[in-house]
Scaffold this motif. Structure first.
Motif, PDB file in Angstrom:
ATOM      1  N   SER A  72       9.062 -16.758  21.001  1.00  0.00           N
ATOM      2  CA  SER A  72      10.472 -16.365  20.841  1.00  0.00           C
ATOM      3  C   SER A  72      10.754 -14.957  21.328  1.00  0.00           C
ATOM      4  O   SER A  72       9.977 -14.035  21.088  1.00  0.00           O
ATOM      5  N   GLU A  73      11.900 -14.827  21.974  1.00  0.00           N
ATOM      6  CA  GLU A  73      12.466 -13.516  22.268  1.00  0.00           C
ATOM      7  C   GLU A  73      13.643 -13.321  21.315  1.00  0.00           C
ATOM      8  O   GLU A  73      14.297 -14.296  20.929  1.00  0.00           O
ATOM      9  N   PHE A  74      13.931 -12.057  21.006  1.00  0.00           N
ATOM     10  CA  PHE A  74      14.986 -11.766  20.031  1.00  0.00           C
ATOM     11  C   PHE A  74      15.864 -10.615  20.481  1.00  0.00           C
ATOM     12  O   PHE A  74      15.421  -9.725  21.212  1.00  0.00           O
ATOM     13  N   LEU A  75      17.079 -10.623  19.984  1.00  0.00           N
ATOM     14  CA  LEU A  75      17.950  -9.444  20.012  1.00  0.00           C
ATOM     15  C   LEU A  75      18.319  -9.150  18.572  1.00  0.00           C
ATOM     16  O   LEU A  75      18.774 -10.060  17.855  1.00  0.00           O
ATOM     17  N   LEU A  76      18.121  -7.915  18.129  1.00  0.00           N
ATOM     18  CA  LEU A  76      18.430  -7.505  16.764  1.00  0.00           C
ATOM     19  C   LEU A  76      19.601  -6.536  16.805  1.00  0.00           C
ATOM     20  O   LEU A  76      19.544  -5.535  17.545  1.00  0.00           O
ATOM     21  N   ILE A  77      20.607  -6.800  15.997  1.00  0.00           N
ATOM     22  CA  ILE A  77      21.786  -5.928  15.962  1.00  0.00           C
ATOM     23  C   ILE A  77      22.173  -5.695  14.502  1.00  0.00           C
ATOM     24  O   ILE A  77      22.420  -6.667  13.768  1.00  0.00           O
ATOM     25  N   ALA A  78      22.251  -4.437  14.103  1.00  0.00           N
ATOM     26  CA  ALA A  78      22.752  -4.122  12.752  1.00  0.00           C
ATOM     27  C   ALA A  78      24.276  -4.147  12.843  1.00  0.00           C
ATOM     28  O   ALA A  78      24.890  -3.165  13.255  1.00  0.00           O
ATOM     29  N   ILE A  79      24.860  -5.279  12.506  1.00  0.00           N
ATOM     30  CA  ILE A  79      26.318  -5.384  12.640  1.00  0.00           C
ATOM     31  C   ILE A  79      27.031  -4.687  11.482  1.00  0.00           C
ATOM     32  O   ILE A  79      28.224  -4.435  11.541  1.00  0.00           O
ATOM     33  N   ASN A  80      26.288  -4.364  10.437  1.00  0.00           N
ATOM     34  CA  ASN A  80      26.833  -3.523   9.356  1.00  0.00           C
ATOM     35  C   ASN A  80      25.666  -2.741   8.752  1.00  0.00           C
ATOM     36  O   ASN A  80      24.539  -3.238   8.690  1.00  0.00           O
ATOM     37  N   GLY A  81      25.920  -1.506   8.320  1.00  0.00           N
ATOM     38  CA  GLY A  81      24.870  -0.715   7.695  1.00  0.00           C
ATOM     39  C   GLY A  81      23.772  -0.373   8.683  1.00  0.00           C
ATOM     40  O   GLY A  81      24.004  -0.305   9.895  1.00  0.00           O
ATOM     41  N   SER A  82      22.569  -0.195   8.162  1.00  0.00           N
ATOM     42  CA  SER A  82      21.472   0.237   9.038  1.00  0.00           C
ATOM     43  C   SER A  82      20.132  -0.289   8.548  1.00  0.00           C
ATOM     44  O   SER A  82      19.968  -0.653   7.375  1.00  0.00           O
ATOM     45  N   CYS A  83      19.176  -0.311   9.460  1.00  0.00           N
ATOM     46  CA  CYS A  83      17.784  -0.559   9.089  1.00  0.00           C
ATOM     47  C   CYS A  83      16.903   0.033  10.171  1.00  0.00           C
ATOM     48  O   CYS A  83      17.400   0.452  11.221  1.00  0.00           O
ATOM     49  N   LYS A  84      15.623   0.111   9.887  1.00  0.00           N
ATOM     50  CA  LYS A  84      14.667   0.576  10.893  1.00  0.00           C
ATOM     51  C   LYS A  84      13.793  -0.596  11.318  1.00  0.00           C
ATOM     52  O   LYS A  84      13.600  -1.546  10.541  1.00  0.00           O
ATOM     53  N   VAL A  85      13.278  -0.503  12.522  1.00  0.00           N
ATOM     54  CA  VAL A  85      12.396  -1.558  13.032  1.00  0.00           C
ATOM     55  C   VAL A  85      11.164  -0.902  13.640  1.00  0.00           C
ATOM     56  O   VAL A  85      11.286  -0.047  14.524  1.00  0.00           O
ATOM     57  N   LYS A  86       9.996  -1.282  13.133  1.00  0.00           N
ATOM     58  CA  LYS A  86       8.749  -0.848  13.757  1.00  0.00           C
ATOM     59  C   LYS A  86       8.330  -1.906  14.753  1.00  0.00           C
ATOM     60  O   LYS A  86       8.228  -3.088  14.408  1.00  0.00           O
ATOM     61  N   VAL A  87       8.128  -1.476  15.985  1.00  0.00           N
ATOM     62  CA  VAL A  87       7.754  -2.395  17.056  1.00  0.00           C
ATOM     63  C   VAL A  87       6.348  -2.016  17.494  1.00  0.00           C
ATOM     64  O   VAL A  87       6.045  -0.841  17.690  1.00  0.00           O
ATOM     65  N   ASP A  88       5.480  -3.017  17.628  1.00  0.00           N
ATOM     66  CA  ASP A  88       4.079  -2.754  17.942  1.00  0.00           C
ATOM     67  C   ASP A  88       3.618  -3.787  18.977  1.00  0.00           C
ATOM     68  O   ASP A  88       3.668  -4.993  18.719  1.00  0.00           O
ATOM     69  N   THR A  89       3.222  -3.308  20.147  1.00  0.00           N
ATOM     70  CA  THR A  89       2.781  -4.222  21.202  1.00  0.00           C
ATOM     71  C   THR A  89       1.261  -4.401  21.180  1.00  0.00           C
ATOM     72  O   THR A  89       0.714  -5.122  22.013  1.00  0.00           O
ATOM     73  N   GLY A  90       0.593  -3.692  20.270  1.00  0.00           N
ATOM     74  CA  GLY A  90      -0.865  -3.688  20.268  1.00  0.00           C
ATOM     75  C   GLY A  90      -1.400  -2.490  21.040  1.00  0.00           C
ATOM     76  O   GLY A  90      -2.500  -2.025  20.789  1.00  0.00           O
ATOM     77  N   LYS A  91      -0.582  -2.002  21.971  1.00  0.00           N
ATOM     78  CA  LYS A  91      -0.966  -0.814  22.740  1.00  0.00           C
ATOM     79  C   LYS A  91      -0.138   0.386  22.325  1.00  0.00           C
ATOM     80  O   LYS A  91      -0.549   1.521  22.418  1.00  0.00           O
ATOM     81  N   LYS A  92       1.087   0.107  21.888  1.00  0.00           N
ATOM     82  CA  LYS A  92       2.053   1.162  21.620  1.00  0.00           C
ATOM     83  C   LYS A  92       2.888   0.777  20.410  1.00  0.00           C
ATOM     84  O   LYS A  92       3.240  -0.398  20.249  1.00  0.00           O
ATOM     85  N   GLN A  93       3.186   1.780  19.571  1.00  0.00           N
ATOM     86  CA  GLN A  93       4.074   1.546  18.413  1.00  0.00           C
ATOM     87  C   GLN A  93       5.277   2.448  18.535  1.00  0.00           C
ATOM     88  O   GLN A  93       5.145   3.595  18.937  1.00  0.00           O
ATOM     89  N   GLU A  94       6.449   1.937  18.168  1.00  0.00           N
ATOM     90  CA  GLU A  94       7.651   2.765  18.191  1.00  0.00           C
ATOM     91  C   GLU A  94       8.583   2.316  17.068  1.00  0.00           C
ATOM     92  O   GLU A  94       8.670   1.125  16.775  1.00  0.00           O
TER      93      GLU A  94
END
Ligand code: TYD
Length: 132
Positions: free
Chosen positions: A54-76
């Motif tokens: 699956s591919e995804f698009l994430l949108i905070a349409i109200n309020g906020s959240c954080k997302v940790k993204v990890d490719t195995g090589k890089k985290q952001e």
């Protein structure tokens, strides 16, 4: 491209604002499923998995959240805190959503129909799958 933050074009006039997602214009995949995460309790993390297909698009349409993204090589870590930022996540990206504000509504658009079998919920298995 494993992931990217997309600044969405906002159509606005004196009536207010509108944002559209459309395949090949600003959405990199055909949307087969949408769901939204809301009423998330304090100190809760969601996601904590990778998806094989699956591919995804994430949108905070109200309020906020954080997302940790990890490719195995890089985290952001990303902060999603307005409806015109969309975070694109490709297949085989580990993601964790956290620090939801009390009013957060996180809209998720997906390229696949739901299939629990394509989830990798164990981090070591994720690293193994990408050859790490
Ligand atoms: P879960 O995978 O735990 O959500 P997240 O990873 O975002 O924290 O899903 C919670 C429940 O919802 C689980 O029983 C499966 C179900 N579910 C669906 O039926 N369809 C879906 O598209 C999603 C994302 C979850």
């Amino acid at each position: 491209m494993d992931y990217k933050l997309i600044d969405m074009k906002v159509f606005g006039d004196e009536r207010g604002h509108l944002i559209s997602f459309e395949k090949d214009i600003n959405c990199p995949f055909e949307v087969k499923r949408a769901f939204y995460i809301f009423d998330t309790k304090t100190n809760i993390k969601r996601g904590i998995h990778a998806n094989k297909h699956s591919e995804f698009l994430l949108i905070a349409i109200n309020g906020s959240c954080k997302v940790k993204v990890d490719t195995g090589k890089k985290q952001e870590d990303f902060i999603l805190n307005n409806p015109h930022k969309a975070l694109y996540l490709n297949k085989m990206v580990w993601k964790e959503m956290y620090d939801f504000s009390y009013n957060a509504i996180l809209l998720v658009l997906a390229s696949t129909c739901y299939d629990e079998k394509e989830y990798i919920r164990n981090y070591d298995e994720f690293l193994q799958s990408i050859g790490k």
